[in-house]
Design a protein around this motif. Sequence first.
Motif, PDB file in Angstrom:
ATOM      1  N   VAL A  13      -2.656  -8.861   0.167  1.00 45.32           N
ATOM      2  CA  VAL A  13      -3.248  -7.358  -0.062  1.00 45.32           C
ATOM      3  C   VAL A  13      -3.867  -7.408  -1.591  1.00 45.32           C
ATOM      4  O   VAL A  13      -4.997  -6.976  -1.583  1.00 45.32           O
ATOM      5  CB  VAL A  13      -2.076  -6.231  -0.136  1.00 45.32           C
ATOM      6  CG1 VAL A  13      -2.719  -4.771  -0.666  1.00 45.32           C
ATOM      7  CG2 VAL A  13      -1.627  -6.190   1.339  1.00 45.32           C
ATOM      8  N   ALA A  14      -3.192  -8.326  -2.449  1.00 44.63           N
ATOM      9  CA  ALA A  14      -4.042  -8.043  -3.933  1.00 44.63           C
ATOM     10  C   ALA A  14      -5.227  -8.863  -3.863  1.00 44.63           C
ATOM     11  O   ALA A  14      -6.382  -8.395  -4.385  1.00 44.63           O
ATOM     12  CB  ALA A  14      -2.835  -8.651  -4.937  1.00 44.63           C
ATOM     13  N   GLU A  15      -5.270  -9.916  -3.076  1.00 39.71           N
ATOM     14  CA  GLU A  15      -6.622 -10.444  -2.917  1.00 39.71           C
ATOM     15  C   GLU A  15      -7.549  -9.774  -2.408  1.00 39.71           C
ATOM     16  O   GLU A  15      -8.615  -9.612  -2.918  1.00 39.71           O
ATOM     17  CB  GLU A  15      -6.217 -11.950  -2.243  1.00 39.71           C
ATOM     18  CG  GLU A  15      -7.581 -12.907  -2.057  1.00 39.71           C
ATOM     19  CD  GLU A  15      -7.335 -14.043  -1.533  1.00 39.71           C
ATOM     20  OE1 GLU A  15      -8.207 -15.003  -1.437  1.00 39.71           O
ATOM     21  OE2 GLU A  15      -6.313 -14.267  -0.697  1.00 39.71           O
ATOM     22  N   ALA A  16      -7.337  -9.095  -1.276  1.00 39.39           N
ATOM     23  CA  ALA A  16      -8.197  -8.247  -0.498  1.00 39.39           C
ATOM     24  C   ALA A  16      -8.688  -7.066  -1.499  1.00 39.39           C
ATOM     25  O   ALA A  16      -9.787  -6.811  -1.494  1.00 39.39           O
ATOM     26  CB  ALA A  16      -7.524  -7.737   0.716  1.00 39.39           C
ATOM     27  N   GLY A  17      -7.795  -6.408  -2.283  1.00 42.72           N
ATOM     28  CA  GLY A  17      -8.117  -5.339  -3.007  1.00 42.72           C
ATOM     29  C   GLY A  17      -8.825  -5.885  -4.328  1.00 42.72           C
ATOM     30  O   GLY A  17      -9.955  -5.303  -4.814  1.00 42.72           O
ATOM     31  N   THR A  18      -8.784  -7.046  -4.630  1.00 39.22           N
ATOM     32  CA  THR A  18      -9.825  -7.607  -5.731  1.00 39.22           C
ATOM     33  C   THR A  18     -11.016  -7.713  -5.008  1.00 39.22           C
ATOM     34  O   THR A  18     -12.099  -7.248  -5.690  1.00 39.22           O
ATOM     35  CB  THR A  18      -9.191  -9.117  -6.154  1.00 39.22           C
ATOM     36  OG1 THR A  18      -8.016  -8.855  -6.996  1.00 39.22           O
ATOM     37  CG2 THR A  18     -10.402  -9.442  -7.267  1.00 39.22           C
ATOM     38  N   TRP A  19     -11.331  -8.360  -3.844  1.00 38.84           N
ATOM     39  CA  TRP A  19     -12.559  -8.430  -3.078  1.00 38.84           C
ATOM     40  C   TRP A  19     -13.142  -7.063  -2.870  1.00 38.84           C
ATOM     41  O   TRP A  19     -14.460  -6.741  -3.207  1.00 38.84           O
ATOM     42  CB  TRP A  19     -12.413  -9.116  -1.942  1.00 38.84           C
ATOM     43  CG  TRP A  19     -12.469 -10.785  -2.356  1.00 38.84           C
ATOM     44  CD1 TRP A  19     -11.624 -11.712  -1.904  1.00 38.84           C
ATOM     45  CD2 TRP A  19     -13.906 -11.342  -2.624  1.00 38.84           C
ATOM     46  NE1 TRP A  19     -12.026 -12.824  -2.385  1.00 38.84           N
ATOM     47  CE2 TRP A  19     -13.565 -12.664  -2.734  1.00 38.84           C
ATOM     48  CE3 TRP A  19     -14.954 -10.889  -2.802  1.00 38.84           C
ATOM     49  CZ2 TRP A  19     -14.388 -13.838  -2.914  1.00 38.84           C
ATOM     50  CZ3 TRP A  19     -16.035 -12.094  -3.103  1.00 38.84           C
ATOM     51  CH2 TRP A  19     -15.642 -13.263  -3.196  1.00 38.84           C
ATOM     52  N   ALA A  20     -12.321  -6.245  -2.532  1.00 41.99           N
ATOM     53  CA  ALA A  20     -13.005  -4.749  -2.311  1.00 41.99           C
ATOM     54  C   ALA A  20     -13.539  -4.185  -3.627  1.00 41.99           C
ATOM     55  O   ALA A  20     -14.605  -3.592  -3.409  1.00 41.99           O
ATOM     56  CB  ALA A  20     -11.612  -3.859  -1.720  1.00 41.99           C
ATOM     57  N   ASP A  21     -12.915  -4.124  -4.636  1.00 40.07           N
ATOM     58  CA  ASP A  21     -13.261  -3.818  -6.011  1.00 40.07           C
ATOM     59  C   ASP A  21     -14.495  -4.416  -6.304  1.00 40.07           C
ATOM     60  O   ASP A  21     -15.340  -3.668  -6.787  1.00 40.07           O
ATOM     61  CB  ASP A  21     -12.303  -3.951  -7.029  1.00 40.07           C
ATOM     62  CG  ASP A  21     -11.028  -3.024  -7.044  1.00 40.07           C
ATOM     63  OD1 ASP A  21     -11.000  -2.127  -5.946  1.00 40.07           O
ATOM     64  OD2 ASP A  21     -10.011  -3.515  -7.697  1.00 40.07           O
ATOM     65  N   VAL A  22     -14.673  -5.542  -6.117  1.00 37.30           N
ATOM     66  CA  VAL A  22     -15.970  -6.375  -6.282  1.00 37.30           C
ATOM     67  C   VAL A  22     -17.176  -5.655  -5.553  1.00 37.30           C
ATOM     68  O   VAL A  22     -18.185  -5.394  -6.067  1.00 37.30           O
ATOM     69  CB  VAL A  22     -15.849  -7.849  -6.225  1.00 37.30           C
ATOM     70  CG1 VAL A  22     -17.060  -8.706  -6.314  1.00 37.30           C
ATOM     71  CG2 VAL A  22     -14.788  -8.328  -7.438  1.00 37.30           C
ATOM     72  N   LEU A  23     -16.820  -5.752  -4.358  1.00 32.53           N
ATOM     73  CA  LEU A  23     -17.939  -5.169  -3.414  1.00 32.53           C
ATOM     74  C   LEU A  23     -18.480  -4.020  -3.607  1.00 32.53           C
ATOM     75  O   LEU A  23     -19.415  -3.724  -3.531  1.00 32.53           O
ATOM     76  CB  LEU A  23     -17.379  -5.410  -1.898  1.00 32.53           C
ATOM     77  CG  LEU A  23     -16.964  -6.715  -1.623  1.00 32.53           C
ATOM     78  CD1 LEU A  23     -16.456  -6.603  -0.029  1.00 32.53           C
ATOM     79  CD2 LEU A  23     -18.437  -7.658  -1.310  1.00 32.53           C
ATOM     80  N   VAL A  24     -17.570  -3.014  -3.999  1.00 37.71           N
ATOM     81  CA  VAL A  24     -17.717  -1.662  -4.317  1.00 37.71           C
ATOM     82  C   VAL A  24     -18.511  -1.646  -5.759  1.00 37.71           C
ATOM     83  O   VAL A  24     -19.649  -0.944  -5.734  1.00 37.71           O
ATOM     84  CB  VAL A  24     -16.598  -0.762  -4.293  1.00 37.71           C
ATOM     85  CG1 VAL A  24     -17.072   0.705  -4.790  1.00 37.71           C
ATOM     86  CG2 VAL A  24     -16.027  -0.644  -2.858  1.00 37.71           C
ATOM     87  N   ARG A  25     -18.287  -2.278  -6.547  1.00 36.51           N
ATOM     88  CA  ARG A  25     -18.751  -2.418  -7.947  1.00 36.51           C
ATOM     89  C   ARG A  25     -20.044  -2.837  -8.053  1.00 36.51           C
ATOM     90  O   ARG A  25     -21.025  -2.547  -8.640  1.00 36.51           O
ATOM     91  CB  ARG A  25     -17.777  -3.268  -9.001  1.00 36.51           C
ATOM     92  CG  ARG A  25     -17.845  -2.851 -10.458  1.00 36.51           C
ATOM     93  CD  ARG A  25     -16.804  -3.590 -11.310  1.00 36.51           C
ATOM     94  NE  ARG A  25     -15.672  -3.885 -10.752  1.00 36.51           N
ATOM     95  CZ  ARG A  25     -14.962  -4.938 -10.598  1.00 36.51           C
ATOM     96  NH1 ARG A  25     -15.663  -6.086 -10.979  1.00 36.51           N
ATOM     97  NH2 ARG A  25     -14.018  -4.863 -10.218  1.00 36.51           N
ATOM     98  N   GLN A  26     -20.118  -3.931  -7.164  1.00 34.79           N
ATOM     99  CA  GLN A  26     -21.587  -4.489  -7.022  1.00 34.79           C
ATOM    100  C   GLN A  26     -22.530  -3.810  -5.857  1.00 34.79           C
ATOM    101  O   GLN A  26     -23.606  -4.301  -5.696  1.00 34.79           O
ATOM    102  CB  GLN A  26     -21.564  -6.083  -6.659  1.00 34.79           C
ATOM    103  CG  GLN A  26     -20.938  -6.915  -7.485  1.00 34.79           C
ATOM    104  CD  GLN A  26     -21.615  -7.219  -8.676  1.00 34.79           C
ATOM    105  OE1 GLN A  26     -22.781  -7.220  -8.830  1.00 34.79           O
ATOM    106  NE2 GLN A  26     -20.834  -6.901 -10.010  1.00 34.79           N
ATOM    107  N   ARG A  27     -22.147  -2.803  -5.595  1.00 34.84           N
ATOM    108  CA  ARG A  27     -22.627  -1.931  -4.615  1.00 34.84           C
ATOM    109  C   ARG A  27     -23.058  -2.447  -3.202  1.00 34.84           C
ATOM    110  O   ARG A  27     -24.204  -2.071  -2.634  1.00 34.84           O
ATOM    111  CB  ARG A  27     -23.934  -1.243  -5.228  1.00 34.84           C
ATOM    112  CG  ARG A  27     -23.439  -0.327  -6.493  1.00 34.84           C
ATOM    113  CD  ARG A  27     -24.863   0.371  -6.929  1.00 34.84           C
ATOM    114  NE  ARG A  27     -24.349   1.231  -7.916  1.00 34.84           N
ATOM    115  CZ  ARG A  27     -24.745   1.583  -9.196  1.00 34.84           C
ATOM    116  NH1 ARG A  27     -25.850   0.881  -9.288  1.00 34.84           N
ATOM    117  NH2 ARG A  27     -24.291   2.467  -9.873  1.00 34.84           N
TER     118      ARG A  27
END
Length: 78
Positions: A13-27
């Motif tokens: 879940v932590a790895e997925a959360g990190t990827w989710a944050d990156v995808l949203v931050r990079q729009r």
Amino acid sequence: MFPRPPRSSEPTVAEAGTWADVLVRQRLLHAAVLTPTGQWLVQDHPDGPVRVLAGPAHLLALAATIQHHTRSTRPESR
């Protein structure tokens, strides 16, 4: 390019959360929200439909698809 070896463990879940944050931050995604059931709600655009992903592995698969698309459509820099 060398092929990657297969994963030896399931994504966390932590790895997925990190990827989710990156995808949203990079729009690359408008939103990605983890639900209490472990599913992810993702939305590509503010007015787009909300998709339900079953878990971390599905979010990482989406991240890989987005990354592949981004890399394959970007002009070569030489």
